[in-house]
Write a protein that holds these residues in place. Structure first.
Motif: not given
Length: 452
Positions: A290-297
């Motif tokens: 359920g993680v949300r990463v808005g930028g670079l991962a």
């Protein structure tokens, strides 16, 4: 301690009459001998012989009396010697008993003194401990009060006071860590730069003492930052033990690069701006559901020995898993990669599941190794899907997958024939399919992949 001696018989005084009786006996014995010898002398017929015999009789009688007296004197002298020796032994026994008694008294006195000293030491230690505990309690209470002050500068002072307290008192470190985590879990005022700086400082206090190579390392601490708001959180090189960041809001750039994870790392439902897990080593399960990463991962070079769960997550920016090692079963089920995602040279030692996963842009699995089962069923590849030189040791299942752009399995190796039943791909884009995959045209736009 002197051994117990047998009791001596009571010494009685010799009565005077016993000496008198001895003298009378000696005189009587001499008189009797004298009488007998004189009677024998009187029997002689010659007067000269009779006179000589009488003189010898008298001399013999006196000798008997003297000998008897001498014997009595010897007996008395022997008795005196015996009495003297007995008195000497008695004196020695009494002296030994007195010495033993003095030794027992001395030992008892020393024991009492030692017990009193120990009691005094215990009382002194207890008083010192109580005093130290009171001082610690006062310092801790004062620091916590500072942390709750309305002034940001005072709150910063409270943070540093807590840090110093923990540095000087290892037993207080878990409590201080829990207080700092609780502070970060509290709702943060929006747009308050001074409070942001206080929270940054609290984060730095925590992470500074989680680095094993730092002289101020605080070992075996656990972090509970559930629901916390963290700004530019930097856990580079930290050792995290059963850390919980569930539903945390990470703003700015977050990094766990080079961190060591012991136990579980919980990041479920967390939100990130940019995040880096490069070089992370985890021996327990890492939860990113359920993680949300808005930028670079970036997960480049990470090692998830205990497994990775990343179900129903969203990566809005580039997601990079280059040379990442996945140990136990790994799942990206129902995860959405809105930008490009690369797993180039990644190693999946455990089973991989990417069912219902969506790749909005290119998905790069170039030279990836799948040592166990790999499931890509119902996976949607919205752009290029590149599996060039990938190696599948066990089963590979792409059933019902959707390939919306060019797909390439050039030089890919399969331990078993891949399963592609009911998978679909757009037509006429120069695909490179594995050997044994059949193609049927559904219409002008789509091809149906079938197992042969």
């Amino acid at each position: 301690m002197v051994a117990d001696e047998p009791p001596e018989r009571q010494l009685r005084v010799m009565p005077w009459w016993l000496v008198l009786v001895g003298l009378l006996v000696a005189a009587a014995l001499g008189w009797l001998v004298l009488g007998l010898l004189l009677a024998e002398a009187d029997r002689a017929s010659q007067p000269d012989t009779r006179a000589t015999l009488r003189i010898d009789a008298i001399r013999t009688g006196l000798t008997v009396v003297a000998g008897t007296g001498g014997g009595l004197a010897l007996l008395l002298a022997a008795r005196r010697q015996w009495i003297a020796e007995r008195a000497q032994r008695h004196q020695e026994s009494v002296a030994a008993r007195d010495q033993a008694h003095r030794d027992r008294v001395q030992a008892h006195a020393e024991s009492v003194a030692e017990a009193a000293q120990r009691q005094q030491d215990r009382q002194s230690g207890a008083a010192e401990h109580d005093g130290a505990e009171r001082r610690l309690t006062e310092l801790y209470t004062r620091a916590v009060e500072l942390l709750g002050n309305d002034s940001a500068a005072v709150r910063l002072g409270g943070l540093h006071a807590l840090e110093r307290l923990g540095q000087d008192n290892p037993g207080q470190r878990p409590t201080i860590t829990a207080v700092l985590c609780a502070y970060l879990r509290m709702p943060a005022p929006d747009g308050e730069p001074r409070e942001t700086e206080v929270r940054r400082t609290a984060q730095r206090v925590l992470t500074r003492h989680l680095r094993a190579d730092d002289p101020t390392h605080w070992p075996e601490l656990t972090l509970d930052l559930t629901g916390a708001t963290l700004v530019d959180f930097d856990a580079t090189g930290c050792t995290l033990v059963d850390a919980n960041f569930t539903a945390a809001a990470f703003t700015g750039t977050t990094t766990f690069a080079g961190a060591t994870v012991r136990g579980r790392l919980l990041l479920g439902a967390a939100t990130f701006g940019d995040v880096a897990f490069e070089g992370l080593a985890a021996d327990g399960e890492v939860m990113l559901d359920g993680v949300r990463v808005g930028g670079l991962a970036s997960f480049d070079g990470a090692a998830f020995t205990g497994g990775l769960s990343c179900r129903r997550s969203t990566f809005a920016g580039l997601a990079s898993f280059r040379r990442t090692t996945f140990g136990q079963p790994t799942s990206f089920d129902a995860t959405r990669f809105e930008d490009a995602a690369t797993f180039q040279e990644a190693v999946f030692d455990g089973a991989l599941s990417m069912e219902h996963t969506e790749f909005g842009r290119s998905a790069n699995f170039h030279s990836a190794r799948f040592q166990n089962m790999a499931l890509f069923r119902w996976t949607v590849f919205g752009a290029e899907a590149l599996f060039d030189r990938a190696r599948f040791t066990d089963a590979a299942n792409f059933g019902r997958a959707r390939f919306h752009s060019m797909t390439s399995f050039r030089d890919a190796q399969f331990g078993r024939p891949p399963q592609v039943e009911q998978a679909r791909a757009v037509a006429d884009l120069g695909h490179r399919w594995p050997a044994g995959v059949g193609l049927e045209r559904l219409d002008d736009e789509w091809l149906l992949l079938v197992d042969r």
